[in-house]
Design an enzyme around this catalytic site. Structure first.
Site, short mmCIF file in Angstrom:
data_model
loop_
_atom_site.label_atom_id
_atom_site.label_comp_id
_atom_site.label_asym_id
_atom_site.label_seq_id
_atom_site.Cartn_x
_atom_site.Cartn_y
_atom_site.Cartn_z
CD GLU A 145 23.60 38.13 34.17
OE1 GLU A 145 23.52 37.10 33.49
OE2 GLU A 145 23.84 38.12 35.39
CD GLU A 250 22.16 40.36 40.69
OE1 GLU A 250 22.96 39.41 40.63
OE2 GLU A 250 21.28 40.55 39.83
C1 XIL Z 1 21.26 33.39 41.03
C2 XIL Z 1 20.55 32.90 42.29
O1 XIL Z 1 21.13 33.50 43.40
C3 XIL Z 1 20.64 31.40 42.40
O2 XIL Z 1 19.85 30.94 43.48
C4 XIL Z 1 20.18 30.76 41.10
O3 XIL Z 1 20.39 29.37 41.18
C5 XIL Z 1 20.93 31.32 39.92
O4 XIL Z 1 20.79 32.72 39.90
N1 XIL Z 1 23.09 37.42 38.44
C6 XIL Z 1 21.74 37.57 38.57
C7 XIL Z 1 21.00 36.73 39.56
O5 XIL Z 1 21.17 38.50 37.99
O6 XIL Z 1 19.70 36.48 39.14
C8 XIL Z 1 21.71 35.43 39.83
O7 XIL Z 1 21.01 34.76 40.89
C9 XIL Z 1 23.15 35.69 40.19
C10 XIL Z 1 23.87 36.38 39.08
#
Ligand code: XIL
Length: 622
Positions: A145, A250
């Protein structure tokens, strides 16, 4: 035959099996599941997924909460789980502005660290974490990101202190710590025009600097309306055109209405109601829409399976999804592939049941299973059409001049055996077992090229008589080009895990995870001597096992120099000195390379040569 792979009565198929030979199917595993494993969820992970990523436990705040304190417990357990399940293991994430402890970039008084101090923290952090899991974690989300929707740099502490070079350093440090690990840039909203263009530039820049980047991760937290399939496709193409793979890293599809920013201040009951409409279950029509959208999203991924290495969903079941807490706490969402009752979603159930029905006949794009006598099975994998570079570059350790690089295209549909033909399968068709190292689940060996073709001929007769294939398809030895194409599964490296040894030595850790060769099966001349059960080593990304080592594999073509203009689907036939591919338990690493060509008289029978089959369009024997 208890305990053997592929030839015992098949256990029920999982979701991952729908995409065999196309891409890994991964799931993010929560810290709770790591620390206190729920056995039912462990089973789901094993059955439905062949890749895992740590949802939280490898993020900096968890694994490295203080400058001089690492907390590896959960991450270690996560990696162990992946190894136990033979998963493709992803580390998430090394450099991210969230879950980032203050010590990493700030002084006690709140001012930023100096460039050198931050760089040193990055180096230490990345080196320590990546080195610990070297050879175990297969790929890292190196930077997460870093780019905004409009294409500008996100103004993170990393950027503010180091400028855009922080990305370069992150990739460099990760590569130093594990030169074999795949490295990714990962981000959300990758369909935004500005971000897409900026990521393309980033790939170009990293490549120009000579840095390793294997893939771009499109997070893909998507909603019912956004983004469109066209925009998703555009991004897949834009990134893969730059010579990297795409990971869908994701994936989740929220069934809930999008909230506006700052939603947590909206306290009215009515507002809460509107934003959390499906507390008591998903209405049929919404579920239908969700399933239709997911079905088309996955079809798009399959269309581009040659560009996509992995599709990972962000969580195991709907109950585990972060979307129940974000961007608003306490909602009930339905974003994943498995529901709260641990059942797979309808669009996948449908796919799984059609697949079961159609295994009666081969359907291109789907795996096919031949049922032999005695409940013995023979699994085939559908090989995608495409083009590849056959041969190897001169600088590859072990390269021979007869491996001249040239391009080959496959326009015809074919399937290839997931494993080498086993002794059980040979007995089921031929009655006898000539093998030197006798065991049902070992590859058959000690058979000549002519014997292997006799097996194919008989199998073709049986399958035609059963009405499973027509005159237009035949079981055969793969052509040399088919063999190498399927072995490589889009890799250009010496071995099909993306790895090339640095030297032409007798021992290759790069090969060890893939194949049985001299150093792990011959050297001591003791217990491990000879062939091994099929399927114990890692498959390639198309799902083919033992392409490197175990036994060498006869292919159809007689040995000759590569032709200048082979045309599509080249096929040469003739008994003479015939090619044997992939190396064996008796070979040194270089003999097991994807490009290596070996030849033996067609009548030779040796305990290090066996074969696998293809199901391929029929042809006339000249
Ligand atoms: C999220 C997790 O799913 C949660 O449990 C945590 O509280 C916050 O992070 N983008 C990403 C992930 O790269 O690491 C994030 O994961 C969601 C968005």
């Amino acid at each position: 035959m208890a305990g053997t792979i592929g030839i015992s009565a098949e256990t029920e198929k999982g979701i991952k099996d729908l995409f065999n030979g196309q891409f890994y199917l991964g799931a993010a595993v929560s810290s709770r599941q790591i620390a206190r494993p729920d056995p039912i969820k462990d089973q789901l992970l094993q059955k439905h997924f062949n890749s895992i990523v740590a949802e939280n436990c490898m993020k900096c705040a968890f694994i490295h909460p203080q400058k001089d304190h690492y907390s590896f417990k959960d991450a270690d357990a996560f990696v162990e789980l992946g190894i136990k399940n033979k998963d493709f293991i992803i580390g998430h994430t090394l450099i991210w502005h969230e879950a980032l402890p203050n010590w990493f970039y700030k002084n006690a008084d709140g001012t930023f660290l100096s460039k050198d101090e931050l760089l040193e923290n990055m180096r230490q952090h990345i080196h320590t974490v990546v080195t610990r899991y070297k050879g175990k974690v297969n790929g890292w989300d190196v930077v997460n990101e870093a780019i905004m929707e409009d294409g500008s740099w996100r103004k993170t502490p990393f950027y503010q202190i180091l400028g855009e070079d922080f990305i370069k350093y992150a990739f460099q440090f990760a590569h130093e710590a594990d030169p074999d690990a795949e490295l990714y840039y990962n981000d959300f909203n990758m369909t935004a025009n500005g971000k897409r263009a900026a990521v393309v530039k980033l790939i170009q820049r990293l490549k120009k600097e000579g840095l390793r980047i294997d893939a771009v991760g499109m997070q893909s937290h998507i909603s019912m309306r956004y983004p469109s399939l066209e925009e998703i496709e555009k991004s897949i193409l834009a990134f893969s055109n730059e010579g990297v793979k795409v990971n869908i890293s994701e994936l989740d599809l929220s069934a809930l209405p999008r909230s506006n920013a700052g939603a947590d201040v909206q306290a009215t009951a009515e507002y809460q109601e509107r934003l959390n409409p499906y507390k008591n279950g998903l209405p049929e029509d919404v579920s239908q829409k969700w399933n239709d959208r997911m079905e088309s999203v996955f079809s798009l991924y399959q269309k581009h399976a040659d560009k996509i290495d992995r599709v990972t969903v962000w969580g195991l079941t709907d109950a585990d999804s972060w979307l129940n807490f974000w961007p608003i706490r306490g909602r009930t969402d339905y974003p994943l592939l498995i529901d709260r009752k641990n059942e797979v979603k309808p669009f996948l159930k449908k796919r799984l049941s059609t697949q079961e029905k159609t295994t009666a006949k081969p359907v291109y794009g789907q795996p096919y299973e031949v049922s032999l006598s005695d409940g013995c099975k023979l699994e085939l994998i559908s090989i995608p059409k495409g083009t590849f570079e056959m041969g190897s570059p001169e600088e590859e350790p072990g390269h021979w001049p007869d491996e001249r690089l040239h391009s080959i295209t496959f326009k015809e549909e074919f399937w290839m055996g997931k494993y080498e033909i086993t002794q059980a399968q040979w007995k089921a068709i031929m009655g006898s077992n000539p093998s030197g190292f006798k065991a049902d689940d070992h590859p058959v060996e000690n058979i000549s090229w002519s014997d292997a073709r006799e097996f194919c001929k008989k199998l073709t007769e049986i399958e035609r008589a059963a009405g499973h294939i027509g005159e237009d398809y035949t079981y055969e030895l793969p052509t040399e080009a088919q063999w190498e194409y399927a072995c490589r599964a889009n890799t250009r490296s010496a071995f099909n895990n993306g790895k090339t040894p640095t030297e032409n030595g007798n021992v290759s850790p790069e090969l060890d995870e893939l194949g049985w060769y001299w150093d792990n099966s011959g050297r001591d001349l003791k217990d491990i001597y000879g062939s091994h059960p099929i399927g114990l080593k890692k498959p390639n990304t198309w799902g083919l096992y033992d392409m490197h080592g175990n036994v060498g594999e006869w292919v159809l073509d007689p040995y000759a120099g590569y032709r200048d203009d082979p045309g599509p689907d080249p096929r040469y036939l003739g008994a003479g000195s015939n090619n044997v591919r992939g190396g064996s338990w008796a070979d040194y690493p270089w003999g097991c390379r994807s490009a290596n060509r070996d030849y033996y008289g067609y009548y030779t029978a040796s305990s290090h040569i066996g074969f696998r089959i293809v199901l391929t369009p029929s042809f006339k024997e000249e």
